[in-house]
Design a protein around this motif. Structure first.
Motif, PDB file in Angstrom:
ATOM      1  N   LYS A   1      16.879  -7.724  46.584  1.00  0.00           N
ATOM      2  CA  LYS A   1      17.661  -7.644  45.349  1.00  0.00           C
ATOM      3  C   LYS A   1      19.005  -6.958  45.616  1.00  0.00           C
ATOM      4  O   LYS A   1      20.035  -7.401  45.115  1.00  0.00           O
ATOM      5  CB  LYS A   1      16.878  -6.882  44.275  1.00  0.00           C
ATOM      6  N   SER A   2      18.968  -5.907  46.419  1.00  0.00           N
ATOM      7  CA  SER A   2      20.206  -5.173  46.713  1.00  0.00           C
ATOM      8  C   SER A   2      21.245  -6.056  47.380  1.00  0.00           C
ATOM      9  O   SER A   2      22.426  -6.016  47.028  1.00  0.00           O
ATOM     10  CB  SER A   2      19.903  -3.966  47.600  1.00  0.00           C
ATOM     11  N   LEU A   3      20.806  -6.857  48.349  1.00  0.00           N
ATOM     12  CA  LEU A   3      21.751  -7.732  49.054  1.00  0.00           C
ATOM     13  C   LEU A   3      22.397  -8.717  48.088  1.00  0.00           C
ATOM     14  O   LEU A   3      23.625  -8.880  48.085  1.00  0.00           O
ATOM     15  CB  LEU A   3      21.040  -8.485  50.175  1.00  0.00           C
ATOM     16  N   ILE A   4      21.585  -9.336  47.260  1.00  0.00           N
ATOM     17  CA  ILE A   4      22.123 -10.331  46.330  1.00  0.00           C
ATOM     18  C   ILE A   4      23.082  -9.690  45.340  1.00  0.00           C
ATOM     19  O   ILE A   4      24.165 -10.217  45.062  1.00  0.00           O
ATOM     20  CB  ILE A   4      20.978 -11.065  45.590  1.00  0.00           C
TER      21      ILE A   4
ATOM     22  N   GLN B   1      11.339 -12.252  41.865  1.00  0.00           N
ATOM     23  CA  GLN B   1      10.537 -13.343  42.422  1.00  0.00           C
ATOM     24  C   GLN B   1      11.409 -14.358  43.159  1.00  0.00           C
ATOM     25  O   GLN B   1      11.105 -14.743  44.289  1.00  0.00           O
ATOM     26  CB  GLN B   1       9.771 -14.042  41.288  1.00  0.00           C
ATOM     27  N   VAL B   2      12.485 -14.771  42.543  1.00  0.00           N
ATOM     28  CA  VAL B   2      13.359 -15.779  43.151  1.00  0.00           C
ATOM     29  C   VAL B   2      14.017 -15.234  44.418  1.00  0.00           C
ATOM     30  O   VAL B   2      14.096 -15.919  45.446  1.00  0.00           O
ATOM     31  CB  VAL B   2      14.419 -16.268  42.142  1.00  0.00           C
ATOM     32  N   VAL B   3      14.484 -13.996  44.358  1.00  0.00           N
ATOM     33  CA  VAL B   3      15.138 -13.383  45.517  1.00  0.00           C
ATOM     34  C   VAL B   3      14.161 -13.307  46.691  1.00  0.00           C
ATOM     35  O   VAL B   3      14.502 -13.670  47.821  1.00  0.00           O
ATOM     36  CB  VAL B   3      15.683 -11.983  45.142  1.00  0.00           C
ATOM     37  N   GLU B   4      12.939 -12.854  46.420  1.00  0.00           N
ATOM     38  CA  GLU B   4      11.943 -12.724  47.488  1.00  0.00           C
ATOM     39  C   GLU B   4      11.534 -14.084  48.041  1.00  0.00           C
ATOM     40  O   GLU B   4      11.326 -14.229  49.246  1.00  0.00           O
ATOM     41  CB  GLU B   4      10.735 -11.943  46.987  1.00  0.00           C
ATOM     42  N   GLN B   5      11.444 -15.094  47.173  1.00  0.00           N
ATOM     43  CA  GLN B   5      11.105 -16.450  47.635  1.00  0.00           C
ATOM     44  C   GLN B   5      12.149 -16.980  48.604  1.00  0.00           C
ATOM     45  O   GLN B   5      11.840 -17.736  49.512  1.00  0.00           O
ATOM     46  CB  GLN B   5      10.993 -17.417  46.451  1.00  0.00           C
TER      47      GLN B   5
END
Length: 94
Positions: free
Chosen positions: A32-35, A23-27
């Motif tokens: 997710k992969s990049l992070i 949720q946080v990554v998409e916001q």
């Protein structure tokens, strides 16, 4: 030019953590992969810095205590070779 080989990493974690991370990554507009790739690289970089600092501390202690046994491997190295070694070590940790 060919792309570098790809690898997959699978992890297990608490479902709540996974959902909150997603949720946080998409916001923030990322994947997710990049992070996770960025966190992995940051961990590697920090580890190298800590390793270099540890090596420097060890060398400083050896030189400070004048522990001749520990300096033995360096006794036959010329100043030029020591400088080249220091440059190679620095390049790895920059």
């Amino acid at each position: 030019m060919s792309k570098p080989k790809q690898a997959s990493i699978h992890i297990r974690c608490d479902e709540k953590l996974a959902n909150e991370f997603k949720q946080v990554v998409e916001q923030n507009g990322y994947t997710k992969s990049l992070i996770i790739r960025e966190m992995m690289q940051e961990y590697i970089d920090n580890s190298k810095k800590l390793n270099l600092a540890s090596q420097q501390d060890t060398m400083a202690k050896v030189i400070k205590t004048e522990d001749i046994d520990k300096l033995e491997p360096l006794k036959d190295i010329t100043a030029d070779d020591l400088l080249k070694l220091a440059i190679r070590m620095a390049e790895k940790h920059i």
